[in-house]
Design a protein around this motif. Structure first.
Motif, PDB file in Angstrom:
ATOM      1  N   PHE A  98       0.830  -1.206   0.000  1.00  0.00           N
ATOM      2  CA  PHE A  98       0.000   0.000   0.000  1.00  0.00           C
ATOM      3  C   PHE A  98       0.863   1.255   0.000  1.00  0.00           C
ATOM      4  CE2 PHE A  98      -1.639   3.282   3.006  1.00  0.00           C
ATOM      5  CZ  PHE A  98      -2.486   3.918   2.103  1.00  0.00           C
ATOM      6  N   GLU A  99       1.900   1.273   0.813  1.00  0.00           N
ATOM      7  CA  GLU A  99       2.760   2.455   0.899  1.00  0.00           C
ATOM      8  C   GLU A  99       3.479   2.717  -0.418  1.00  0.00           C
ATOM      9  OE1 GLU A  99       5.274   1.712   4.237  1.00  0.00           O
ATOM     10  OE2 GLU A  99       3.742   2.293   5.713  1.00  0.00           O
ATOM     11  N   VAL A 100       3.967   1.655  -1.070  1.00  0.00           N
ATOM     12  CA  VAL A 100       4.622   1.816  -2.367  1.00  0.00           C
ATOM     13  C   VAL A 100       3.642   2.411  -3.382  1.00  0.00           C
ATOM     14  CG1 VAL A 100       5.587   0.576  -4.346  1.00  0.00           C
ATOM     15  CG2 VAL A 100       6.335   0.000  -2.029  1.00  0.00           C
ATOM     16  N   CYS A 101       2.424   1.879  -3.412  1.00  0.00           N
ATOM     17  CA  CYS A 101       1.412   2.361  -4.362  1.00  0.00           C
ATOM     18  C   CYS A 101       0.983   3.785  -4.039  1.00  0.00           C
ATOM     19  CB  CYS A 101       0.205   1.428  -4.352  1.00  0.00           C
ATOM     20  SG  CYS A 101       0.556  -0.227  -4.971  1.00  0.00           S
ATOM     21  N   ARG A 102       0.754   4.067  -2.762  1.00  0.00           N
ATOM     22  CA  ARG A 102       0.351   5.422  -2.361  1.00  0.00           C
ATOM     23  C   ARG A 102       1.428   6.432  -2.711  1.00  0.00           C
ATOM     24  NH1 ARG A 102       1.013   6.109   3.668  1.00  0.00           N
ATOM     25  NH2 ARG A 102       3.148   6.239   2.860  1.00  0.00           N
ATOM     26  N   ASP A 103       2.682   6.112  -2.408  1.00  0.00           N
ATOM     27  CA  ASP A 103       3.770   7.042  -2.703  1.00  0.00           C
ATOM     28  C   ASP A 103       3.917   7.263  -4.204  1.00  0.00           C
ATOM     29  OD1 ASP A 103       4.179   7.107   0.003  1.00  0.00           O
ATOM     30  OD2 ASP A 103       6.035   5.937  -0.015  1.00  0.00           O
ATOM     31  N   THR A 104       3.721   6.206  -4.991  1.00  0.00           N
ATOM     32  CA  THR A 104       3.790   6.336  -6.445  1.00  0.00           C
ATOM     33  C   THR A 104       2.728   7.293  -6.945  1.00  0.00           C
ATOM     34  OG1 THR A 104       4.640   4.077  -6.682  1.00  0.00           O
ATOM     35  CG2 THR A 104       3.643   5.088  -8.634  1.00  0.00           C
ATOM     36  N   LEU A 105       1.493   7.098  -6.501  1.00  0.00           N
ATOM     37  CA  LEU A 105       0.392   7.956  -6.934  1.00  0.00           C
ATOM     38  C   LEU A 105       0.595   9.390  -6.469  1.00  0.00           C
ATOM     39  CD1 LEU A 105      -2.352   8.456  -8.201  1.00  0.00           C
ATOM     40  CD2 LEU A 105      -3.421   7.569  -6.106  1.00  0.00           C
ATOM     41  N   ASP A 106       0.992   9.577  -5.225  1.00  0.00           N
ATOM     42  CA  ASP A 106       1.188  10.932  -4.692  1.00  0.00           C
ATOM     43  C   ASP A 106       2.244  11.687  -5.496  1.00  0.00           C
ATOM     44  OD1 ASP A 106      -0.682  10.476  -2.746  1.00  0.00           O
ATOM     45  OD2 ASP A 106       0.748  10.290  -1.098  1.00  0.00           O
ATOM     46  N   PHE A 107       3.349  11.011  -5.791  1.00  0.00           N
ATOM     47  CA  PHE A 107       4.427  11.689  -6.514  1.00  0.00           C
ATOM     48  C   PHE A 107       4.000  12.042  -7.923  1.00  0.00           C
ATOM     49  CE2 PHE A 107       8.297  12.105  -8.960  1.00  0.00           C
ATOM     50  CZ  PHE A 107       9.103  12.857  -8.123  1.00  0.00           C
ATOM     51  N   LEU A 108       3.352  11.111  -8.619  1.00  0.00           N
ATOM     52  CA  LEU A 108       2.913  11.384  -9.984  1.00  0.00           C
ATOM     53  C   LEU A 108       1.920  12.537 -10.021  1.00  0.00           C
ATOM     54  CD1 LEU A 108       2.452   7.742 -11.325  1.00  0.00           C
ATOM     55  CD2 LEU A 108       4.226   9.374 -12.007  1.00  0.00           C
ATOM     56  N   ALA A 109       1.011  12.576  -9.060  1.00  0.00           N
ATOM     57  CA  ALA A 109       0.025  13.654  -9.024  1.00  0.00           C
ATOM     58  C   ALA A 109       0.687  14.992  -8.756  1.00  0.00           C
ATOM     59  CB  ALA A 109      -1.034  13.364  -7.956  1.00  0.00           C
ATOM     60  N   THR A 110       1.726  14.989  -7.923  1.00  0.00           N
ATOM     61  CA  THR A 110       2.417  16.230  -7.581  1.00  0.00           C
ATOM     62  C   THR A 110       3.156  16.811  -8.776  1.00  0.00           C
ATOM     63  OG1 THR A 110       2.719  15.547  -5.284  1.00  0.00           O
ATOM     64  CG2 THR A 110       4.192  17.251  -6.105  1.00  0.00           C
ATOM     65  N   GLU A 111       3.749  15.949  -9.601  1.00  0.00           N
ATOM     66  CA  GLU A 111       4.534  16.465 -10.727  1.00  0.00           C
ATOM     67  C   GLU A 111       3.707  16.637 -11.996  1.00  0.00           C
ATOM     68  OE1 GLU A 111       7.759  13.939 -11.827  1.00  0.00           O
ATOM     69  OE2 GLU A 111       6.477  12.371 -12.639  1.00  0.00           O
ATOM     70  N   ALA A 112       2.432  16.282 -11.950  1.00  0.00           N
ATOM     71  CA  ALA A 112       1.576  16.375 -13.139  1.00  0.00           C
ATOM     72  C   ALA A 112       1.089  17.805 -13.334  1.00  0.00           C
ATOM     73  CB  ALA A 112       0.390  15.427 -13.011  1.00  0.00           C
ATOM     74  N   ASP A 113       2.015  18.707 -13.641  1.00  0.00           N
ATOM     75  CA  ASP A 113       1.697  20.117 -13.852  1.00  0.00           C
ATOM     76  C   ASP A 113       1.336  20.342 -15.314  1.00  0.00           C
ATOM     77  OD1 ASP A 113       1.410  22.829 -13.672  1.00  0.00           O
ATOM     78  OD2 ASP A 113       3.561  23.264 -13.638  1.00  0.00           O
ATOM     79  N   GLY A 114       0.096  20.017 -15.644  1.00  0.00           N
ATOM     80  CA  GLY A 114      -0.341  20.169 -17.021  1.00  0.00           C
ATOM     81  C   GLY A 114       0.095  19.054 -17.938  1.00  0.00           C
TER      82      GLY A 114
END
Length: 309
Positions: free
Chosen positions: A225-241
């Motif tokens: 869960f932590e690996v998946c959550r961290d993956t999603l959080d990071f991708l969402a953070t860098e998805a600037d457009g």
């Protein structure tokens, strides 16, 4: 020729449906019964480590090892289908043709629940080393088995151990929309073939329950869960457009076990509660990309016409 450049500093700006920042692709691998086994007439059993490192002599039939695979078709697949249903999440099931033949209730259940079936080879093996006619026969045998057992024709292709230089041209000729035999990017991309440009929807090995296989590097479902959550959080953070895509890989005999399934459940609960995630099958991602993304062939570096397969 290998493409080591890809999109580089200029990834395409494609808006996912609903303005989502991350497209999450849940992939369930259904391979049970299609693995190498002496019982099935192969010279050797599947040579794998299980249960944290235990290994049997692959030249002798191991009923213990067989039972490890059997868990996936007897119990694991149904637990995963229940999890997806409970959270209303669509998934892509990468299924081997032989696996569906040996578990005839599984294919119809996947389709009934609204999920996608992606061709995973007739056997749980790759096509590396095959001549084009051999590979084409493998592709067609897999497709025929899926059509016969599940009543649908697969749009995508993914096989264990990789593909050949001929695979993507063969897939285009057979009417496939995409393949996922790449770990080389976070976004779909086009590759040139002798039959036109072909779409690749890349896969991932990190947000994947394969971490529990053999000498496990993960011990608890919460770690997954932590690996998946961290993956999603990071991708969402860098998805600037810029769109981002995340793959979550599950195997019936691994992620279908309660301890691992608990981590998958926690991630689904976490991701479903967000308003910046688009859960989609790989076919849906491919369809969206073909309609919305710039038509650029990965190996060409310039605009080309792309025909949807």
């Amino acid at each position: 020729m290998r493409d080591l450049v890809g999109y580089g500093e200029n990834p395409p700006r494609v808006e996912w449906p609903g303005g989502a920042k991350v497209a999450v692709s849940v992939v369930v691998n259904f391979e049970e019964g299609a693995e190498r086994s002496i019982e099935a007439g192969d010279a050797r059993d599947e040579d794998i480590h299980i249960f944290g490192g235990w290994q049997a002599d692959p030249t002798r039939r191991s009923l213990m090892k067989e039972s490890y695979f059997e868990y996936g078709s007897r119990a694991g697949i149904w637990r995963i289908l229940s999890l997806l249903r409970r959270h209303e999440v669509p998934a892509t099931f990468m299924t081997c043709g032989m696996a569906l033949e040996k578990s005839p209730e599984v294919g119809p259940a996947i389709v009934r629940e609204g999920h996608e079936i992606c061709a995973h080879g007739y056997r749980w093996a790759g096509t590396v080393g095959m001549e084009p006619d051999e590979e084409l026969a493998e592709i067609r045998r897999c497709v025929e088995a899926i059509e016969r057992t599940a009543g649908v024709r697969p749009q995508g292709w993914y096989v264990r151990d990789g593909i050949t230089e001929n695979t993507r041209g063969l897939l285009r000729a057979e009417g496939f929309v995409y393949d996922s035999n790449s770990y080389g990017d976070d976004l779909p991309y086009f590759v040139p073939t002798d039959r036109g440009d072909h779409l690749v929807v890349p896969y991932s090995g990190d947000a994947n329950d394969g971490r529990f296989w053999g000498n496990a590097s993960l011990a608890t479902g919460n770690e997954l869960f932590e690996v998946c959550r961290d993956t999603l959080d990071f991708l969402a953070t860098e998805a600037d457009g810029v769109p981002r895509m995340m793959s979550l890989g599950i195997h019936s005999r691994i992620g279908g076990r309660p301890s691992v399934a608990s981590g998958i459940q926690s991630f689904l609960e976490y991701a479903v509660a967000r308003d910046d995630v688009w859960f989609a099958t790989r076919a849906e991602i491919a369809e969206w990309w073909l309609a919305a993304a710039p038509a650029t062939a990965s190996g060409a570096g310039e605009a080309v016409e792309v025909a949807s397969a």
